[in-house]
Motif scaffolding. Structure first.
Motif, PDB file in Angstrom:
ATOM      1  N   PHE A 148       1.216  10.263  -4.841  1.00  0.00           N
ATOM      2  CA  PHE A 148       1.817  11.524  -4.411  1.00  0.00           C
ATOM      3  C   PHE A 148       2.809  12.037  -5.459  1.00  0.00           C
ATOM      4  N   MET A 149       3.712  11.164  -5.914  1.00  0.00           N
ATOM      5  CA  MET A 149       4.720  11.586  -6.878  1.00  0.00           C
ATOM      6  C   MET A 149       4.108  11.919  -8.237  1.00  0.00           C
ATOM      7  N   ALA A 150       3.000  11.242  -8.602  1.00  0.00           N
ATOM      8  CA  ALA A 150       2.369  11.450  -9.912  1.00  0.00           C
ATOM      9  C   ALA A 150       1.577  12.749  -9.985  1.00  0.00           C
TER      10      ALA A 150
ATOM     11  N   ARG B 240       0.813  -1.209   0.000  1.00  0.00           N
ATOM     12  CA  ARG B 240       0.000   0.000   0.000  1.00  0.00           C
ATOM     13  C   ARG B 240       0.854   1.270   0.000  1.00  0.00           C
ATOM     14  N   GLU B 241       1.925   1.259   0.789  1.00  0.00           N
ATOM     15  CA  GLU B 241       2.749   2.455   0.908  1.00  0.00           C
ATOM     16  C   GLU B 241       3.365   2.853  -0.430  1.00  0.00           C
ATOM     17  N   LEU B 242       3.799   1.859  -1.223  1.00  0.00           N
ATOM     18  CA  LEU B 242       4.375   2.169  -2.536  1.00  0.00           C
ATOM     19  C   LEU B 242       3.358   2.855  -3.437  1.00  0.00           C
ATOM     20  N   ILE B 243       2.129   2.369  -3.456  1.00  0.00           N
ATOM     21  CA  ILE B 243       1.114   2.950  -4.329  1.00  0.00           C
ATOM     22  C   ILE B 243       0.671   4.316  -3.823  1.00  0.00           C
ATOM     23  N   GLU B 244       0.589   4.495  -2.520  1.00  0.00           N
ATOM     24  CA  GLU B 244       0.286   5.823  -1.989  1.00  0.00           C
ATOM     25  C   GLU B 244       1.374   6.816  -2.369  1.00  0.00           C
ATOM     26  N   GLN B 245       2.619   6.367  -2.320  1.00  0.00           N
ATOM     27  CA  GLN B 245       3.726   7.228  -2.736  1.00  0.00           C
ATOM     28  C   GLN B 245       3.671   7.500  -4.234  1.00  0.00           C
TER      29      GLN B 245
END
Length: 381
Positions: free
Chosen positions: A216-218, A208-213
């Motif tokens: 954010f980055m996108a 989950r943390e990778l996709i939340e990041q």
């Protein structure tokens, strides 16, 4: 005269009645920016179709790969492993990150990353005191790479894995979908894919943390602010998919299974109709999974015959293409290292020299399929 014939395209979009309806509803709602209810619903639909726990929709498959490499920690000076037999969009983002691509050959039985070449590459780099930051394992032409084995090898050497399934939405390895292995997975929704959003891609992960990041980055890495101020502490990207294109994707993805079945039927029809020509060898289906047959691919006996076939198809206004020119043969990557499947065999180069991709779209009529079959027979007449 062949000039009067309608062109037959390689893999055009196949739209039904649902897509215009959903797009018009999105327009009527005025949610046409890179946020909105259709974007959320499309991400949920991708997750449901693939089994991916978390999904971030972005503007292209290339953007997804670039963003994914960033999230995996790829930095200038790093090296990243990548399948050589692929479209250039698999490899370009490595250079966007300032990293060095190291290309790996494919297996003749799958046309996907060779385990023997991968193992030799990992061992050689380990002996040199180098650890690749990531491995981009490409699932090619609708066929899943052997991701469980690739992940096992990479984990042994401390290498992150990107399951690059840009061409393989709907393909399986055992009971799991291509794209759902490794640390991150990628799908493309370009106009030529089985499911399209015109242009678009997604990153998927069970983390989950990778996709939340990724989200954010996108969205330019904009920080939260109580007053809506635009504050940025790190570099981000304008990579989020628009709500309008997501509405198109919602209409498309609900028909994924039937579109896959149609492409498989087209492949079967070609193989059956051309079974009497021993000079044609069809792309094998991996024993461990089920291909979508995104493109119907085959080999002929030589590059001369391949070129003659393409010229004849062109004369007949049929869009047939060579198999991807491998990255290690591209002038852009001439300085990069490459590991063959075996010392004696450069499989990627051989597949390029002899390989053909035939029209495969799910909107292809029986009459159009007949034209492709007859034109191919004429090459060997």
């Amino acid at each position: 005269m062949s000039e009067a014939k309608e062109p037959i395209l390689l893999s055009p979009p196949d739209l039904g009645p649902d897509e215009p309806k959903m797009v018009m509803e999105a327009i009527a709602s005025n949610w046409i920016a890179p946020v909105g209810p259709d974007l959320d619903a499309f991400e949920e639909a991708v997750g449901a179709a693939t089994g991916a726990a978390h999904v971030c929709a972005v503007s292209s498959g290339t953007a997804a790969i670039h963003l994914g490499l960033h999230l995996l920690g790829v930095k200038p000076g790093d090296c990243v492993l990548c399948s050589s037999l692929t479209f250039v969009a698999s490899a370009n983002p490595i250079r966007y990150c300032g990293a060095e691509p190291i290309f790996v050959d494919v297996d003749p039985e799958t046309w996907c990353m060779s385990l023997s070449a991968l193992e030799r590459t990992l061992k050689r780099l380990s002996d040199e005191g180098r650890t690749p930051r990531a491995c981009i394992a490409v699932s090619l032409y609708g066929q899943a790479a052997n991701l469980p084995a690739i992940c096992t090898l990479c984990t042994e050497y401390g290498v992150k894995v990107m399951d690059e399934a840009a061409e393989a939405l709907g393909a399986t390895h055992g009971d799991r979908m291509a794209g759902t292995f490794g640390d991150l997975g990628v799908y493309s929704f370009n106009g030529n894919k089985i499911v399209t959003t015109s242009g678009g891609g997604v990153l998927v992960s069970n983390n989950r943390e990778l996709i939340e990041q990724a989200r954010f980055m996108a969205t330019q890495a904009r920080e939260d602010s109580a007053i809506g101020a635009y504050e940025h502490r790190t570099r981000g990207y304008n990579y989020r998919m628009s709500n309008l294109l997501a509405a198109l994707g919602r209409g498309q993805i609900q028909h994924l299974k039937e579109k896959v079945e149609i492409r498989r039927m087209i492949f079967d029809r070609y193989t059956n109709a051309l079974a009497g020509i021993p000079e044609i060898e069809w792309m094998p289906e991996a024993t461990y999974g089920r291909s979508t047959r995104w493109l119907s691919c085959c080999l002929v006996e030589s590059q001369t015959i391949r070129d003659r076939a393409i010229m004849h198809f062109t004369d007949e206004r049929i869009d047939a293409r060579p198999v991807w020119k491998p990255m290690h043969l591209q002038p852009l990557f001439a300085s990069c290292s490459y590991e063959r499947h075996s010392l004696e065999e450069d499989v990627s180069a051989s597949l390029f020299a002899r390989g053909l991709c035939l029209p495969s779209g799910s909107s292809l009529t029986r009459e159009q399929q007949d034209r492709v079959i007859e034109a191919f027979k004429e090459v060997f007449a």
